[in-house]
Scaffold this motif. Sequence first.
Motif, PDB file in Angstrom:
ATOM      1  N   THR A 135      10.644 -16.041  -4.559  1.00  0.00           N
ATOM      2  CA  THR A 135       9.659 -15.177  -5.391  1.00  0.00           C
ATOM      3  C   THR A 135       9.350 -15.738  -6.230  1.00  0.00           C
ATOM      4  O   THR A 135       9.968 -17.020  -6.502  1.00  0.00           O
ATOM      5  N   PRO A 136       8.446 -15.460  -7.130  1.00  0.00           N
ATOM      6  CA  PRO A 136       7.655 -14.152  -6.889  1.00  0.00           C
ATOM      7  C   PRO A 136       6.297 -14.502  -5.957  1.00  0.00           C
ATOM      8  O   PRO A 136       6.708 -15.617  -5.346  1.00  0.00           O
ATOM      9  N   HIS A 137       6.396 -13.558  -5.448  1.00  0.00           N
ATOM     10  CA  HIS A 137       4.919 -13.395  -4.373  1.00  0.00           C
ATOM     11  C   HIS A 137       5.716 -13.760  -3.287  1.00  0.00           C
ATOM     12  O   HIS A 137       3.963 -14.686  -3.013  1.00  0.00           O
ATOM     13  N   SER A 138       6.597 -13.559  -2.517  1.00  0.00           N
ATOM     14  CA  SER A 138       6.315 -12.997  -1.359  1.00  0.00           C
ATOM     15  C   SER A 138       5.592 -11.787  -0.689  1.00  0.00           C
ATOM     16  O   SER A 138       5.685 -11.340  -1.013  1.00  0.00           O
ATOM     17  N   HIS A 139       5.372 -12.228   1.077  1.00  0.00           N
ATOM     18  CA  HIS A 139       4.722 -11.793   1.438  1.00  0.00           C
ATOM     19  C   HIS A 139       5.038 -11.020   3.211  1.00  0.00           C
ATOM     20  O   HIS A 139       4.002 -11.016   3.976  1.00  0.00           O
ATOM     21  N   PHE A 140       5.757 -10.826   2.370  1.00  0.00           N
ATOM     22  CA  PHE A 140       7.133 -11.084   4.409  1.00  0.00           C
ATOM     23  C   PHE A 140       6.991  -9.346   4.528  1.00  0.00           C
ATOM     24  O   PHE A 140       7.397  -8.950   5.932  1.00  0.00           O
ATOM     25  N   VAL A 141       6.581  -9.041   3.453  1.00  0.00           N
ATOM     26  CA  VAL A 141       6.325  -7.122   4.336  1.00  0.00           C
ATOM     27  C   VAL A 141       5.082  -6.541   4.649  1.00  0.00           C
ATOM     28  O   VAL A 141       4.276  -7.180   4.020  1.00  0.00           O
ATOM     29  N   VAL A 142       5.513  -6.300   5.733  1.00  0.00           N
ATOM     30  CA  VAL A 142       4.019  -6.132   6.599  1.00  0.00           C
ATOM     31  C   VAL A 142       3.745  -4.721   7.347  1.00  0.00           C
ATOM     32  O   VAL A 142       4.971  -3.721   7.656  1.00  0.00           O
ATOM     33  N   ALA A 165       6.447  -9.456 -12.659  1.00  0.00           N
ATOM     34  CA  ALA A 165       7.351  -9.266 -12.723  1.00  0.00           C
ATOM     35  C   ALA A 165       8.021  -8.055 -11.771  1.00  0.00           C
ATOM     36  O   ALA A 165       8.495  -7.689 -10.866  1.00  0.00           O
ATOM     37  N   CYS A 166       6.603  -6.701 -10.608  1.00  0.00           N
ATOM     38  CA  CYS A 166       7.148  -6.100 -10.071  1.00  0.00           C
ATOM     39  C   CYS A 166       6.164  -6.117  -8.574  1.00  0.00           C
ATOM     40  O   CYS A 166       5.836  -5.801  -8.148  1.00  0.00           O
ATOM     41  N   SER A 167       6.687  -7.381  -8.767  1.00  0.00           N
ATOM     42  CA  SER A 167       5.257  -8.217  -7.135  1.00  0.00           C
ATOM     43  C   SER A 167       5.791  -7.938  -5.975  1.00  0.00           C
ATOM     44  O   SER A 167       5.002  -6.914  -5.819  1.00  0.00           O
ATOM     45  N   MET A 168       7.159  -6.776  -5.957  1.00  0.00           N
ATOM     46  CA  MET A 168       8.305  -6.878  -4.604  1.00  0.00           C
ATOM     47  C   MET A 168       7.280  -5.314  -4.023  1.00  0.00           C
ATOM     48  O   MET A 168       7.536  -4.513  -3.571  1.00  0.00           O
ATOM     49  N   GLY A 169       7.574  -4.256  -6.127  1.00  0.00           N
ATOM     50  CA  GLY A 169       6.973  -3.159  -6.027  1.00  0.00           C
ATOM     51  C   GLY A 169       6.113  -2.953  -5.240  1.00  0.00           C
ATOM     52  O   GLY A 169       5.233  -1.619  -4.603  1.00  0.00           O
ATOM     53  N   HIS A 170       5.110  -3.494  -5.889  1.00  0.00           N
ATOM     54  CA  HIS A 170       3.102  -3.383  -5.489  1.00  0.00           C
ATOM     55  C   HIS A 170       3.280  -3.714  -3.649  1.00  0.00           C
ATOM     56  O   HIS A 170       2.454  -3.212  -3.473  1.00  0.00           O
ATOM     57  N   LEU A 171       3.903  -4.693  -3.687  1.00  0.00           N
ATOM     58  CA  LEU A 171       3.614  -5.524  -1.453  1.00  0.00           C
ATOM     59  C   LEU A 171       4.187  -3.913  -1.190  1.00  0.00           C
ATOM     60  O   LEU A 171       3.399  -3.733  -0.509  1.00  0.00           O
ATOM     61  N   ILE A 172       4.958  -3.369  -1.352  1.00  0.00           N
ATOM     62  CA  ILE A 172       6.002  -2.411  -0.514  1.00  0.00           C
ATOM     63  C   ILE A 172       5.186  -1.090  -0.662  1.00  0.00           C
ATOM     64  O   ILE A 172       5.045  -0.902   0.228  1.00  0.00           O
ATOM     65  N   ALA A 173       4.869  -0.787  -1.787  1.00  0.00           N
ATOM     66  CA  ALA A 173       3.881   0.431  -2.192  1.00  0.00           C
ATOM     67  C   ALA A 173       2.709   0.632  -1.618  1.00  0.00           C
ATOM     68  O   ALA A 173       1.872   1.037  -0.770  1.00  0.00           O
ATOM     69  N   SER A 174       2.057  -0.678  -1.732  1.00  0.00           N
ATOM     70  CA  SER A 174       0.603  -1.000  -0.513  1.00  0.00           C
ATOM     71  C   SER A 174       0.914  -1.013   0.604  1.00  0.00           C
ATOM     72  O   SER A 174       0.149  -0.125   1.566  1.00  0.00           O
ATOM     73  N   SER A 205       9.316   0.660  -8.867  1.00  0.00           N
ATOM     74  CA  SER A 205       9.358  -0.608  -9.344  1.00  0.00           C
ATOM     75  C   SER A 205      10.512  -0.085 -10.533  1.00  0.00           C
ATOM     76  O   SER A 205      10.450   0.810 -10.708  1.00  0.00           O
ATOM     77  N   PRO A 206      10.580  -1.214 -10.743  1.00  0.00           N
ATOM     78  CA  PRO A 206      11.636  -1.569 -11.661  1.00  0.00           C
ATOM     79  C   PRO A 206      11.283  -0.461 -13.358  1.00  0.00           C
ATOM     80  O   PRO A 206      11.769  -0.225 -13.605  1.00  0.00           O
ATOM     81  N   ARG A 207      10.026  -1.038 -13.655  1.00  0.00           N
ATOM     82  CA  ARG A 207       9.446  -0.198 -14.929  1.00  0.00           C
ATOM     83  C   ARG A 207       9.653   1.268 -14.446  1.00  0.00           C
ATOM     84  O   ARG A 207       8.990   1.826 -15.043  1.00  0.00           O
ATOM     85  N   GLY A 208       9.747   1.727 -13.292  1.00  0.00           N
ATOM     86  CA  GLY A 208       8.603   3.788 -13.161  1.00  0.00           C
ATOM     87  C   GLY A 208       8.473   3.329 -12.090  1.00  0.00           C
ATOM     88  O   GLY A 208       8.489   2.763 -10.600  1.00  0.00           O
ATOM     89  N   SER A 209       7.278   4.647 -12.051  1.00  0.00           N
ATOM     90  CA  SER A 209       6.978   4.612 -11.022  1.00  0.00           C
ATOM     91  C   SER A 209       5.003   4.552 -10.591  1.00  0.00           C
ATOM     92  O   SER A 209       4.321   4.000 -11.130  1.00  0.00           O
ATOM     93  N   LEU A 210       4.645   3.919  -9.379  1.00  0.00           N
ATOM     94  CA  LEU A 210       4.149   2.891  -9.169  1.00  0.00           C
ATOM     95  C   LEU A 210       3.376   3.629  -7.733  1.00  0.00           C
ATOM     96  O   LEU A 210       3.913   4.154  -6.248  1.00  0.00           O
ATOM     97  N   GLY A 211       2.208   3.507  -8.073  1.00  0.00           N
ATOM     98  CA  GLY A 211       1.145   4.460  -6.432  1.00  0.00           C
ATOM     99  C   GLY A 211      -0.019   3.799  -6.245  1.00  0.00           C
ATOM    100  O   GLY A 211      -1.011   3.424  -7.116  1.00  0.00           O
ATOM    101  N   HIS A 212      -0.367   3.366  -4.762  1.00  0.00           N
ATOM    102  CA  HIS A 212      -1.015   2.806  -4.412  1.00  0.00           C
ATOM    103  C   HIS A 212      -1.841   3.759  -3.532  1.00  0.00           C
ATOM    104  O   HIS A 212      -1.349   4.151  -2.541  1.00  0.00           O
ATOM    105  N   GLY A 247      -4.658   7.438   2.419  1.00  0.00           N
ATOM    106  CA  GLY A 247      -3.337   7.010   2.138  1.00  0.00           C
ATOM    107  C   GLY A 247      -2.975   6.547   1.715  1.00  0.00           C
ATOM    108  O   GLY A 247      -3.945   6.312   0.686  1.00  0.00           O
ATOM    109  N   GLY A 248      -1.556   6.725   0.307  1.00  0.00           N
ATOM    110  CA  GLY A 248      -1.074   6.702  -0.548  1.00  0.00           C
ATOM    111  C   GLY A 248       0.601   5.872  -0.304  1.00  0.00           C
ATOM    112  O   GLY A 248       1.091   6.735   0.768  1.00  0.00           O
ATOM    113  N   GLY A 249       1.081   5.207  -0.770  1.00  0.00           N
ATOM    114  CA  GLY A 249       1.936   4.497  -1.651  1.00  0.00           C
ATOM    115  C   GLY A 249       2.514   4.320  -2.393  1.00  0.00           C
ATOM    116  O   GLY A 249       2.088   4.159  -3.576  1.00  0.00           O
ATOM    117  N   LEU A 250       3.717   5.721  -2.385  1.00  0.00           N
ATOM    118  CA  LEU A 250       4.604   5.901  -3.889  1.00  0.00           C
ATOM    119  C   LEU A 250       5.590   5.452  -3.691  1.00  0.00           C
ATOM    120  O   LEU A 250       6.613   5.838  -2.542  1.00  0.00           O
TER     121      LEU A 250
END
Lengths: 429, 609
Positions: free
Chosen positions: B220-227, B69-78, B514-521, B508-511
């Motif tokens: 979607t879900p699980h697109s990987h076009f953000v690099v 569900a939060c697939s895009m959020g994780h992609l961008i944070a990572s 995502s829809p459910r709240g704050s996500l950090g990698h 490094g960190g990516g904060l």
Amino acid sequence: MEEGNEVFSGFLLTRREFLKLSAVVGALVSLKLFGKSLLKSVDAGEENPADMRLIWLEGSACSGCSLSVLNGSLNFLQALQRLVNANRSVSSTEEELEIIFDALNFHQTLGLKTGGMSPSMGDDYLFFNLMGRLQKTYEDWVEEDLSPFILFVEGSIPTGLDGNYCIIGEDPPNTPKTFQDLVLEFAEEAAYVFAIGTCSSFGGVPSGDPNPTLAKSLDEFLEENGINRLIVNIPGCPPHPNWFFLTLTTVLDLHYYYYNDILSPSRGDLRYTIRNTNSALRDFLDEDNRPKFIYEKTVHENCLLRSSYDRGNFAKSFGEEELKCSWKLGCKGQIAFADCSLRKWNNRVNMCPQAGAPCINCVGKSFPGLEPFFEEIGKESPVRGLGTVTAGKVVGAATATGIAAHAIRRKKLKEKEKKKIEEEEFSET
Amino acid sequence: MSSVRIAVNPFSRSEGGLGVALDWQGDGSDLGLTQGAKVAGMVWRGIERIVQDRNPLDAPIISQRICGACSMGHLIASTLALENAVGVDQNDVPRNALLIRNIVTGLSFILNNLYTLYVKTFPDYSGILFHLISKGSSNFNLGLGDDSAVYNPWDEINPDVGGFVYGILETISGKTHADFLLEVQKICKLDPFAPWSSYMQALNIREKMGEALAIFGGRTPHSHFVVPGGVSFIPSITEISRAKSLLLEGANFLGTNLVYDRALYLPSGINPYSRSRDIVISMANKYGLGGISGTLNNDLKNIDVVTDNNAYDLIKEITLFSLATEYNMYDIGLGINRYLSFGCLADPDADEVGDPNKGMLHRGGFSINGSLVDFESSKIVEKIESSWYDKGEGGPSDIASWEVCEPQTTPLTLWGDKYSWIKAPRYDSYVAEVGSLARMIINGWYKPSDAFWNSSVMDRIYAKVLETQLFCLLTLWCIDELEKEVKINGNKVVYKQFDFPEKGEFEGGGLIESPRGSLGHWIKIKDKSIQNYQVITPTNWNASPRDETGEGGVMEQALSNQITASNILIEEINTNNPPLNFPLHSLVHLVELSRIVRSFDPCALCASQ
């Protein structure tokens, strides 16, 4: 959606309309073989839909498969309709939804239920057991010979730590009930079993090196526990909603044929029908138990960037203004067996390489694999944990395919271009 | 009996893997005091371990599969974590790429919120189950259709929301079905005409948002076009227009089905963050989306019109939220008054693009007792006292010392001292709530009805609805800006190549939100291989177990407060009817428990990775 005297036009279809829908979505296979007899039985009003229920279990998963299936929500609900009394007429949304949620007996994420109280737990432990409701019905099925059920398993099955990496409920109180126990209970008795998603088909991401939870695919797990039965694999991370829909309708078409057709040896006999359907299904599946009509060709075969590949015009980096083949950026389309290029995603609007994102072979047996995603297939890069020779063997098949396909094309190209490609490619390998 | 536990495990209509247990002391004669609630994650996959030793560029693709569900959020944070690790300044990322990342973030918010509201949350408030029960559907085997049977609630009870009370009351007082509908409505606060009619439409609109997202991402879900360095999608004018028209359809649906007359009905006394306020007003005016409080104007002083009785009466007649005030939904599930946000939707025009406090359209920060302070990522720690791990503590202030996660190898016990696969993050040693409500409070768009700024069930749900509308407008602005760049400036640059050194150590960190709240990698790289990877998801914050002081996360605290609220309801029932005995009135708690847990929009699979 009007109620009352006006004709109610909800989203449920008559049986005939549904067969047409299957054709439009693309499952021509079963229709080709059984189409005439199916239509005949529908017209004669003979068909007994053999009341079935759908159970969807989720283990070590990410819910991506459920959410992807929900992207084809109308198809999903119509497929559910087929499991129960399909020709019933309805006059309101509530009745439509009633049919749907009757058929979807159990789904942890999409279903309505919250839990059934288990009084057997005692006075000081009031346990609302969502699975308890499921198990009561399961006992009914076995002992009271009630309607059969179709089982979908999403997510891999972790077997490490006694299966406690995936706990579904408690039985008895304070004792974890594991997903592996649950699957063992249901997989044997189900009429038809599907492993949806790469995680349950082949292991998927949770089984990626070093596989910390000892996650197994459904096939492997059941075999290890002595259950040998047909599992239909629908891999994909996530799988396309049409793949779910078409596979399910193919199975149901076979089921209805064997139950209803006048020439069928199992006409009217439910258990015999299920047995016949399962063996007939094997003709539709390849050696990895995937439906051939979806997973026969690779993404590469019908990719719209083939012309750029054939001319050796490869993208050297992301974001180049002209959209080119992303083989050099790591596209695994040559070894990814799925019809993404033809079917496309999300209402046929796009697919990964078309958005510049190289295919990562998310339908593959080895996904997530050991190779980096963004490095070219066949390139000699050190693969984690393996020597280059072994790594070469792992990717060798892909390289051979690539070179063989290349060889065929080369015959048709002009001399000049031929030379250019040779220089570019074979100097690196 | 001296102590009782009510457990619900697993929790349905959450993203899997969630278990809840309420403990309390006392027997049936007094209502008892709660000892506390425990919320636990029941599934662990070890994604943080699986990405280790891989090429760093693989991290976004694998960590994306933490949640579908939060697939895009994780992609961008990572991706942000990777960029941060090799020293990429967000100011150098091409403007188009920033806009496209924002567009897909916004679309994924709308997609997810629709799914959360309609599929997960609203069934708890709806009358569909009454319909099913009264028709004697085979799934609801209450024996009510059989006149001769004496119904014993200890046999086959199917206490789906509403159903159990139905059965119980019949046994006690022998009333008719029609009487019950009224009684149960009073008790369970259900509205027979709540959003079921738009359930199918909502699913359809959700698919359309997915289609718009797939135009950019491939699927979607699980697109990987953000690099790292940008995105891989090269925009064309037709594609941008198509995405915009899909988004406008979504905005229209939200404006007509969830709130009245397409307006953002906001509480009085709010003070929105200026950057987003300006955008919202200009977009609402440009696209005729009703604007604020049903009027098209640039002057936010008119927000007070919401407290006008006329406006409230209109809301009451038409929407779900009409019931909320009347039935004390703002009083149950009271949380805490500390809210956290990392900020999302990078502001491409800011001086410091991507800075959580100054460089986002929807800013980040930490709100405590109603006052806002800047967010600092070094104040985050993650603890494992109550979690099933031997190692895995640490925090971004020193990722080098953040322990690689190791689950315990001894057998697990349920509901003991260590009871969850979810770790316990804390901000500046505080428990914090994250999610739509937290973001709306921090950005000044919402104020809880509680005087002390504690959140309630209805606050969370309503804030989510408002935020979805807000995101429609913010995403529209980003699409407009992208269109300008491509059409007028002829600029199609979406990617800038950055060097990824073969040798060396980087952290490094990516904060991001995502829809459910704050996500950090957080990532630690050595010689182009991942040494350590840590993820803290939104539900990690909300469903956090106890830390070393014994203080539980927000959900646990909200559930403990809940018992008191349900007791008030039960007292009401007992006043007018024969008293419910202990196990039966616990079923009333199940209704409230369901509503409270789902108001946090938990995704326990994410939280335990």
